[in-house]
Motif scaffolding. Structure first.
Motif, PDB file in Angstrom:
ATOM      1  N   ASP A 277       0.827  -1.207   0.000  1.00 55.25           N
ATOM      2  CA  ASP A 277       0.000   0.000   0.000  1.00 55.25           C
ATOM      3  C   ASP A 277       0.862   1.258   0.000  1.00 55.25           C
ATOM      4  O   ASP A 277       0.540   2.246  -0.674  1.00 55.25           O
ATOM      5  CB  ASP A 277      -0.938  -0.002   1.205  1.00 55.25           C
ATOM      6  CG  ASP A 277      -2.069  -1.011   1.057  1.00 55.25           C
ATOM      7  OD1 ASP A 277      -2.480  -1.272  -0.088  1.00 55.25           O
ATOM      8  OD2 ASP A 277      -2.538  -1.526   2.087  1.00 55.25           O
TER       9      ASP A 277
ATOM     10  N   ALA B 130       0.851   4.089  -2.961  1.00 55.63           N
ATOM     11  CA  ALA B 130       0.586   5.489  -2.638  1.00 55.63           C
ATOM     12  C   ALA B 130       1.726   6.383  -3.121  1.00 55.63           C
ATOM     13  O   ALA B 130       1.493   7.498  -3.614  1.00 55.63           O
ATOM     14  CB  ALA B 130       0.376   5.658  -1.135  1.00 55.63           C
TER      15      ALA B 130
ATOM     16  N   GLU C  70       1.537   9.523  -5.924  1.00 52.02           N
ATOM     17  CA  GLU C  70       2.119  10.849  -5.705  1.00 52.02           C
ATOM     18  C   GLU C  70       3.083  11.208  -6.838  1.00 52.02           C
ATOM     19  O   GLU C  70       3.128  12.360  -7.301  1.00 52.02           O
ATOM     20  CB  GLU C  70       2.857  10.889  -4.367  1.00 52.02           C
ATOM     21  CG  GLU C  70       1.956  10.834  -3.154  1.00 52.02           C
ATOM     22  CD  GLU C  70       1.343  12.183  -2.821  1.00 52.02           C
ATOM     23  OE1 GLU C  70       1.562  13.151  -3.582  1.00 52.02           O
ATOM     24  OE2 GLU C  70       0.646  12.272  -1.802  1.00 52.02           O
TER      25      GLU C  70
END
Length: 283
Positions: free
Chosen positions: A128, A132, A136
């Motif tokens: 995860d 993420a 970004e």
């Protein structure tokens, strides 16, 4: 439903030639795989850098989707992964997809490296984090990252993926709501029955249940647009039976069938090329 083919075994040149054959013979995708040292499996078969294979495949194809079954994200440094994925995405004109998972438990890329020999829960949390970080990196803005296990200072990737983002297909254990929930936050799912391996096939009833569950719960996520259900397995050798099997999966809601041969004693490079040249089944 689209059809992809995994280049499971062979030399680097054979992988690239297989990708070109997939394009020439009507397949929709070519996928490699991501491992470093799987011990004695397959008698010590060679493993290759998946992004190098896909970069080479991108230069000899124009149409087909490219990816791997699957990228073991907890083993990758997120900033290097972001750079490699972006490079292949641009080299291919936006044809890269990222099927992702926690990695196989016997990969020495985990077990032989201090700090990498983490349990399944920590790998899932790291997965995860890496996803993420990727999200970004696609914004084009400078960011620092502070996740559960991944912490970095400033990074900026000023060029976005060709299509704004690269589709992500997490592996998910069905019927685990937590595992499936991760897939709903992204662009598709590579479902696997809980307690089985990638070689244990799903049935059309399994796929239909997954599709129904996803339709019920997608409103609770931020996922927008198309959401793929990616099933892997081996189709029957008989063309009529292969078509019937594929048709059943398509009617159940699968959007991709990935033809995957994982037995090194049978899936020789020559056999893989022969299968690719036969083309995908007709629906």
């Amino acid at each position: 439903m689209k059809f992809g083919f995994v280049g499971s075994f062979g030399t680097v040149s054979q992988h690239v030639a297989l990708a070109r054959a997939c394009e020439d013979h009507g397949w929709d995708g070519f996928l490699t795989w991501d491992g470093i040292d799987l011990g004695d499996w397959g008698g010590g078969i060679p493993t290759w850098d998946p992004f190098a294979i896909l970069a080479a495949a991108a230069t000899v194809t124009e149409r087909i989707t490219l990816g791997a079954m699957v990228f073991a994200l907890p083993r990758h440094r997120p900033w290097e992964l972001a750079q490699r994925a972006l490079t292949v995405d641009h080299l291919s004109g936006g044809r890269l997809v990222l099927p992702v998972g926690v990695g196989v438990l016997d990969d020495h890329g985990f077990t032989s490296v201090p700090g990498q020999e983490r349990g399944l829960r920590e790998r899932a949390e790291t997965l995860d984090d890496v996803l993420a970080f990727l999200a970004e990196s696609w914004t084009g803005e400078r960011f620092a990252f502070d996740g559960t296990h991944v912490h970095t200072g400033d990074f900026r990737f000023p060029v976005a993926p060709v299509r704004g983002r690269i589709p992500v297909w997490p592996v998910a254990s069905w019927p685990s709501a937590r595992s499936m929930g991760r897939a709903l936050r992204w662009d598709g799912v590579v479902p696997q029955l809980r307690g089985t391996t990638a070689e244990d096939p799903l049935t059309p009833d399994d796929v239909a249940a997954i599709v129904a569950w996803a339709a019920e719960h997608r409103g609770e996520t931020t996922t927008q647009g198309e959401w793929d259900v990616v099933v892997q397995g081996k189709l029957p050798a008989d063309p009529r039976e292969a078509s019937e099997t594929a048709r059943g999966m398509a009617m159940a809601g699968a959007t991709w069938w990935i033809e995957s041969w994982w037995d090194p004693a049978k899936a020789t490079p020559e056999l893989l090329l022969e299968k690719v040249r036969q083309g995908p089944p007709r629906l």
